[in-house]
Design an enzyme around this catalytic site. Structure first.
Site, PDB file in Angstrom:
ATOM      1  N   SER A 122      -7.121   6.909  -0.361  1.00 23.97           N
ATOM      2  CA  SER A 122      -6.099   6.645  -1.383  1.00 23.97           C
ATOM      3  C   SER A 122      -6.376   5.314  -2.050  1.00 23.97           C
ATOM      4  O   SER A 122      -6.922   4.399  -1.423  1.00 23.97           O
ATOM      5  CB  SER A 122      -4.714   6.598  -0.736  1.00 23.97           C
ATOM      6  N   TYR A 176       0.706   2.346   5.329  1.00 22.87           N
ATOM      7  CA  TYR A 176      -0.092   3.481   4.854  1.00 22.87           C
ATOM      8  C   TYR A 176      -1.404   2.980   4.239  1.00 22.87           C
ATOM      9  O   TYR A 176      -2.494   3.465   4.559  1.00 22.87           O
ATOM     10  CB  TYR A 176       0.746   4.249   3.827  1.00 22.87           C
TER      11      TYR A 176
END
Lengths: 441, 245
Positions: free
Chosen positions: B137, B150
């Site tokens: 990501s 995250y």
């Protein structure tokens, strides 16, 4: 979030949900006070918007079974017609009935009981539907067909999602030998000639006319009547016959920005229409057209709705009974030409007979055209509504975004029956759209 | 000619399904791996009907790293392409309060994905071919207050993929790092995302299939994110720490 239909008018603030499973969908049906299902948002107006709960079904989109002996496909409501074509055309199957875009869901096609260029011969989408599973207000699922629970089936086809959430359906596909259409064009210099051409070609599988709405006097209603037949294997030249389902994938164009308001005016439209008519006139002889260009010319231009600018556009589509068609169409076209508010996309088509409780088509003619949203065009549309009602016609709810409830009632006695059916089954308070509220359905 | 199989790890996710459909549409048999794999039966039927390829289901638990060797050994055929879509975003606020929740996010985005790709990497290396695709990501490009738990795990995964690529470059094994920005999925549902920066899962799947075919190393999607992250990475820390982004 801000939500609108394909016409981008009206734009409403609505809460949306995207359930991934039937269970998640059921939880929404049981917990939301009222809701409407939404497929791929191709209805033009506010048919698939509920400001408190719009349930998008595009993740409930699995194909469940296919029977190559009968051509029956069972699929969930969020499957697009384009998905069906992508999967099954290479194996020799095509939708029995398709509207002018392949970006509609199966659920949407059933809810609007869409029609195609073969309505005069094969009827509306209904004629290829074997059964439908519908989730009711209690979360229970009912399977209805023309034989079992026929009243539910009748009211769900064309019922605009107001009888429950359409979950799955079984539809029959048409067996085809190739991905090509043999197209011929008839030049019709005016409305009378166009109607005569439609009447003389009732045997054609597909027929539709592009109509010049800005023609006046002798040119009033000049048309290109386009006929089509599925090409058989023998109809193809050797090159194409070797791979009968292979057509070139076209590069998709997209409209990147909203066109400014002045881009569409009666001069540009008039010029376009003249060019289009004379271009059509040069190519009337039979020729082969691939399925995508034939059925879905506008799908090649992604986001073509932006041509109409930021304010969006409205579409007017009415159906007129056969005996009133010529008088009604003449009056409608005269009014449109007088206002000078023409559109590129004006379509005339002969409809055949239609069964159902609340579907749009009727034996006669349908006229569809787009207008940029302005105060002037909205006033014109009111006039067109009146002319339609005077000639016994009715309106297509999948295209509507602005009609008044009284107009609907005056045009269609079935509206009151449909509402009564909803009331008696407890649907009225639970399945609602901005359109159903506006139209008091 | 039958094309070689493609393995999707985390096949229940929206991106996982989209990638599976994409490779199936190109004629590849597909192996769908997920927790409670039997619940993907309807997706299996759907993919088989649409694309006419065979689809198999495989029970897979990303966090049970001790099972990963056996998982790969039990596959009916070693895949040619393995795409790891496993991930868990969690809630940053919860991750700050509840360290166990934070650890679950870290393990789901780094430990589990790295473990399974490490096992596959050894098998691919022994065979001398194959493509490993890791969906990381852009959040891993720089830690931000709004999702650094995250993001840090994704940063670890990105670094792992980079190292793996470096190790396997001469061994015939291709490693592709995919760095999506916003994607309209179940994970981001309800978030108010800017439309121009937000991709549909199908677009990400198309980009992955192109990048696999073109043997790309690192792909940002949408591509604009490469520029956005270049800018974000280059903001001096003393300025960055005061920003709200």
């Amino acid at each position: 979030m801000k939500l609108s239909g394909w016409g981008r008018y009206p734009v409403l603030e609505a809460r949306t949900h995207r359930p991934r499973s039937v269970d998640a969908l059921r939880n929404l049906v049981l917990s939301e006070p009222n809701l409407i299902a939404r497929g791929n948002g191709r209805a033009y107006g506010d048919s698939a918007i509920n400001t408190s709960a719009t349930i998008e079904t595009r993740h409930i989109n699995r194909m469940i079974a296919f029977d190559p002996a009968s051509g029956q496909l069972v699929a969930e409501a969020g499957v697009l017609l384009g998905d069906i074509i992508a999967a099954f055309l290479p194996r020799g199957w095509f939708p029995m009935v398709t509207p002018g875009t392949k970006f509609v869901t199966l659920g949407g096609a059933i809810a609007a009981d869409v029609h195609g260029k073969n309505h005069h011969k094969d009827g509306s989408f209904r004629s290829c539907v074997d059964w439908i599973d519908v989730m009711g207000p209690d979360g229970g699922i009912r399977r209805c067909s023309p034989q079992d629970d026929a009243a539910m089936f009748d009211h769900t086809l064309g019922g605009m999602g107001l009888t429950g959430v359409i979950l799955r359906a079984a539809i029959r596909l048409r067996s085809v030998e190739t991905a090509w259409i043999r197209q011929t064009t008839i030049l019709a210099p005016n409305l009378k000639a166009a109607m005569a051409a439609f009447e003389a070609t009732q045997d054609a599988t597909y027929s539709v006319a592009w109509i010049d709405c800005l023609g006046t006097r002798g040119n009033l209603g000049r048309c290109l009547v386009m006929l089509g037949e599925h090409a058989t294997h023998r109809d193809l030249p050797t090159g194409k016959a070797q791979a009968p389902f292979q057509t070139k994938t076209k590069r998709k164009l997209s409209v990147p920005i909203d066109f400014p308001a002045f881009a569409l005016n009666s001069l540009t439209v008039r010029a376009f229409n003249a060019l289009y008519y004379w271009a059509g006139a040069r190519k009337t002889a039979e020729h082969l057209v691939d399925w995508d260009s034939y059925f879905y010319p506008l799908d090649a231009i992604l986001g073509w709705n932006r041509i109409y600018g930021r304010k969006g556009f409205v579409q007017f589509q009415c159906a007129l009974p056969l005996d009133q068609s010529e008088a009604g169409l003449t009056a409608l076209l005269a009014e449109i030409a007088k206002a000078g508010s023409g559109s590129f996309l004006a379509v005339l088509k002969r409809f055949g007979k239609q069964d159902s409780a609340f579907s749009f088509p009727m034996d006669g003619y349908t006229l569809a055209l787009d207008f940029t949203v302005t105060r002037k065009t909205l006033a014109l549309l009111e006039q067109l509504d009146q002319i339609t009602i005077e000639h016994g016609g009715r309106f297509y709810l999948a295209k509507d975004s602005r009609m008044r409830a009284e107009t609907l009632r005056a045009s269609d006695t079935r509206a009151a029956d449909f509402r009564a059916h909803r009331d008696s089954h407890g649907y009225t308070s639970r399945f609602r759209s901005a359109q159903s509220e506006r139209l008091a359905l | 000619m039958i094309k070689p199989p493609v393995l999707i790890l985390g096949a229940r996710s929206d991106i996982g399904k989209a990638v599976a459909h994409k490779f199936a549409s190109l004629g590849h048999p597909v192996q769908l791996a997920a927790r409670n794999a039997s619940t993907l039966e309807a997706d299996k039927t759907d993919m088989e009907l649409r694309h006419g390829v065979s689809v198999t289901l495989h029970e897979f638990e990303a966090l049970a790293t001790e099972t990963h060797d056996a998982f790969v050994a039990a596959l009916p055929q070693l895949p040619e392409v393995a795409v790891c879509v496993v991930g868990l975003m969690g809630q940053q606020a919860e991750n700050e309060r509840d360290i166990q929740a934070a650890c679950r996010v870290m393990r789901s985005n780094y430990e589990g994905p790295a473990s399974i790709l490490a096992v596959l990497a050894n098998s691919f290396e022994a065979r001398g071919s194959g493509t490993l695709v890791g969906i990381s990501s852009v959040a891993g490009d720089r830690g931000r207050a709004t999702n650094y738990v995250y993001g840090s795990a994704k940063a670890g995964f990105t670094a792992f993929l980079s190292g793996l690529r470096n190790r396997l470059a001469k061994r015939g094994v291709h490693v592709l790092t995919v760095l999506p920005g916003f994607v309209s999925t179940q994970m981001t549902e309800g978030m108010d995302l800017p439309a121009k920066l937000t991709a549909e899962p199908g677009e990400v799947a198309d980009a992955i299939a192109r990048a696999v075919a073109g043997r790309k190393d690192v792909v940002y999607f949408r591509p604009i994110w490469r520029l956005i992250m270049l800018i974000i990475r280059n903001i001096p820390e003393r300025v960055f720490k005061r920003l709200k982004i």
